[in-house]
Design a protein around this motif. Structure first.
Motif, short mmCIF file in Angstrom:
data_model
loop_
_atom_site.label_atom_id
_atom_site.label_comp_id
_atom_site.label_asym_id
_atom_site.label_seq_id
_atom_site.Cartn_x
_atom_site.Cartn_y
_atom_site.Cartn_z
N ILE A 264 0.85 -1.19 0.00
CA ILE A 264 0.00 0.00 0.00
C ILE A 264 0.88 1.24 0.00
N VAL A 265 0.58 2.18 -0.90
CA VAL A 265 1.17 3.52 -0.86
C VAL A 265 0.03 4.49 -0.60
N PHE A 266 0.14 5.25 0.50
CA PHE A 266 -0.87 6.23 0.87
C PHE A 266 -0.23 7.61 0.73
N LEU A 267 -0.78 8.42 -0.18
CA LEU A 267 -0.20 9.72 -0.49
C LEU A 267 -1.12 10.83 -0.02
N ALA A 268 -0.66 11.62 0.96
CA ALA A 268 -1.39 12.81 1.38
C ALA A 268 -1.08 13.95 0.42
N ASP A 269 -1.89 15.00 0.46
CA ASP A 269 -1.76 16.11 -0.48
C ASP A 269 -1.43 17.39 0.28
N ASP A 270 -0.25 17.94 0.03
CA ASP A 270 0.21 19.18 0.66
C ASP A 270 0.44 19.03 2.16
N LEU A 271 0.74 17.85 2.63
CA LEU A 271 1.04 17.64 4.05
C LEU A 271 2.51 17.98 4.30
N GLY A 272 2.75 18.89 5.25
CA GLY A 272 4.10 19.36 5.50
C GLY A 272 4.94 18.43 6.36
N TYR A 273 6.25 18.60 6.25
CA TYR A 273 7.20 17.81 7.03
C TYR A 273 6.95 17.95 8.53
N GLY A 274 6.45 19.10 8.95
CA GLY A 274 6.23 19.33 10.38
C GLY A 274 4.79 19.26 10.81
N ASP A 275 3.93 18.56 10.05
CA ASP A 275 2.50 18.56 10.35
C ASP A 275 2.02 17.42 11.24
N LEU A 276 2.85 16.43 11.49
CA LEU A 276 2.44 15.27 12.30
C LEU A 276 3.09 15.33 13.67
N ALA A 277 2.40 14.80 14.66
CA ALA A 277 2.97 14.77 16.01
C ALA A 277 4.28 14.01 16.04
N CYS A 278 4.36 12.91 15.27
CA CYS A 278 5.59 12.11 15.28
C CYS A 278 6.75 12.81 14.58
N TYR A 279 6.47 13.93 13.91
CA TYR A 279 7.53 14.77 13.34
C TYR A 279 7.67 16.07 14.12
N GLY A 280 7.12 16.11 15.32
CA GLY A 280 7.37 17.24 16.20
C GLY A 280 6.29 18.29 16.28
N ASN A 281 5.14 18.10 15.59
CA ASN A 281 4.10 19.11 15.69
C ASN A 281 3.48 19.07 17.09
N PRO A 282 3.45 20.21 17.80
CA PRO A 282 2.96 20.22 19.18
C PRO A 282 1.45 20.37 19.29
N ILE A 283 0.77 20.53 18.16
CA ILE A 283 -0.65 20.85 18.19
C ILE A 283 -1.52 19.71 17.67
N VAL A 284 -1.22 19.21 16.48
CA VAL A 284 -2.12 18.29 15.80
C VAL A 284 -2.07 16.90 16.44
N GLN A 285 -3.25 16.32 16.63
CA GLN A 285 -3.36 14.96 17.16
C GLN A 285 -3.35 13.97 15.99
#
Length: 474
Positions: A2-23
């Motif tokens: 499976i390849v799941f491709l998001a659209d315009d999702l930034g490098y810093g948009d996920l909690a596991c990449y350090g975003n302090p806000i988004v769940q």
């Protein structure tokens, strides 16, 4: 697979990449089960080129994806996609969501569509980005297997994931291996999540934390758009839930341990419009909801700086890729096809220039040998658009950034592209300067000279092949 491709999702948009806000609990859990790629890149800095690179393993310039040069560009039938390779190895293939490599209309599709490019089953949205029916809250028009599906109520990520889950559980041939390519529209504009998601981010703590978010040194509007941030964060949260449901179905079907899953994005995050032109600032309110972040990186969508193409990359393959690991080895969108070819013991398509390499070792944190440096283009034709460069190239930890010379008045875009070479350059060591703040070109003249020579050669080769393909298509 499976390849799941998001659209315009930034490098810093996920909690596991350090975003302090988004769940993003589902993607965080998924990351803990496999590898989190620190140096993962899309094959381009905007939508269509990145998707062409992912499917073909070729720099999108080779197949004519100049993007703003010719918006009628489409992925030609003679291109060989990863879906076609896998079909040749006995796989059943499915595609869902945003195609953006040809025109899908309400009653037909124009140019080769997913079914012509190797997908046995497909459900594509008729609009590549904006919903003329009124936005995410309104019904969407889809085409399924070449036939109009009519309008479907719901949000894009929910509709496509639900259909993909149904195919995975009940419609595919369970005697065959499978390949699923799932492309959400989220968090591309228009952004308008269900109230239950946006409400989670409508509070003083989010207001405080947002002031600490970085936006790649890209100018933000002077007007107050702060009320919209809850919608962007809610949309990413909603996307995370949709991905989690797909992974739950994979688990329910007993396929989790035998399936490689890759989650990534097509480019960096979109920015609100802040371009200054001769007639003054122009606005695009639909983009005022764009609060995506490239994290510490410089640039956003379109920019050849790292923030335009370095994206989240999460890969899980139980028993093969160790759980809860991270890799700082570069993996590019062009590597997907040759990596999959190696996994299934298939030949890389012959008779064409394939730029990606088998980079599975990157998932294990091990070095990957490349023939050429990775290179990215955004072919805008002047300095007006944010005064950004047009080309970047990575050699190890060094990134060379280049501007083409200004297009002179009276020179056509075709002529300018065909005759211009990289001119002004900057050099950065992204291992110590990920924000690309310290230009070290003057300290490394020999390295700059050698990298610029390679960049020029790659630029000319890919540009000329792409221009030739455009001419043949016309």
């Amino acid at each position: 697979m499976i390849v799941f491709l998001a659209d315009d999702l930034g490098y810093g948009d996920l909690a596991c990449y350090g975003n302090p806000i988004v769940q993003t609990p589902h993607l965080d859990r998924f990351a803990s089960q496999g590898v989190r790629m620190i140096d993962c890149h899309s094959g381009g800095t905007v939508c269509s080129p990145s998707r062409a690179a992912l499917l073909t393993g070729r720099n999108p310039y080779r197949s004519g994806f100049f993007y703003i040069h010719n918006k009628d560009t489409f992925l030609r039938d003679e291109e060989v996609t990863v879906a076609e390779v896998l079909k040749g190895k006995g796989y059943e293939t499915g595609f869902w969501g945003k195609w953006h490599l040809s025109t899908l209309e309400k009653d037909r599709y124009v140019h080769p569509g997913p079914g012509d490019q190797g997908f046995d089953y497909w459900m594509g949205t008729t609009l590549n980005a904006f919903d003329e029916l009124g936005g995410p809250r309104r019904p969407k028009a889809f085409i399924k297997n070449g036939e109009p599906l009519g309008t479907v109520d719901g949000w894009y990520c929910d509709v496509i994931v639900d259909d993909a889950r149904e195919w995975l559980a009940n419609q595919r041939d369970k005697q065959k291996p499978f390949f699923m390519y799932v492309c959400s529209h989220e968090p591309h504009t228009p952004i308008d999540p269900p109230e239950e998601y946006s409400a989670r981010y409508d509070n003083a703590n989010v207001e405080r934390l947002e002031k600490e978010i970085q936006y790649g040194r890209v100018k933000r509007p002077a007007r107050d758009i702060s009320d919209h941030k809850k919608d962007y964060y809610g949309t990413v949260n909603q996307l995370d839930d949709a991905f989690g449901r797909l992974m739950k179905t994979l688990e329910d079907e007993g396929l989790e341990k035998d399936t490689l899953v890759l989650f990534t994005s097509d480019n960096g995050p979109e920015a609100p419009v802040t371009v200054e032109e001769s007639l003054g600032q122009w606005e695009d309110p639909i983009r005022d909801k764009c609060f995506g972040s490239p994290g510490v990186l410089r640039g956003m969508k379109r920019f050849p700086f790292e923030g335009g193409h370095r994206v989240p990359g999460l890969v899980r393959y139980p028993g093969v890729i160790p759980a809860n690991t991270r890799s700082d080895v570069l993996f590019n969108g062009t590597d997907i096809l040759p990596t999959i070819c190696s996994l299934v013991d298939a030949d890389v398509p012959a008779g064409r220039n394939v730029d990606g390499v088998d980079a599975f070792d990157a998932f294990l944190g091990q070095p990957v040998r490349r023939r050429d440096s990775a290179i990215w283009f955004f072919p805008h034709h002047g300095d007006t658009w944010f005064r950004m460069p047009q080309i970047s190239m990575r050699d190890g930890n060094y990134t060379l950034i280049a501007w083409l010379p200004q297009r002179e008045v009276g020179v056509s875009l075709d002529e300018w592209l065909a005759t211009s070479d990289p001119d002004r350059v900057e050099l950065y060591d992204v291992s110590v300067d990920p924000s690309q703040s310290n230009d070290i070109a003057s300290k490394h003249p020999e390295l700059v000279s050698s990298m610029k020579k390679e960049m020029t050669a790659l630029w000319r080769e890919m540009r000329d092949e792409g221009l030739a393909s455009q001419t043949q298509a016309d």
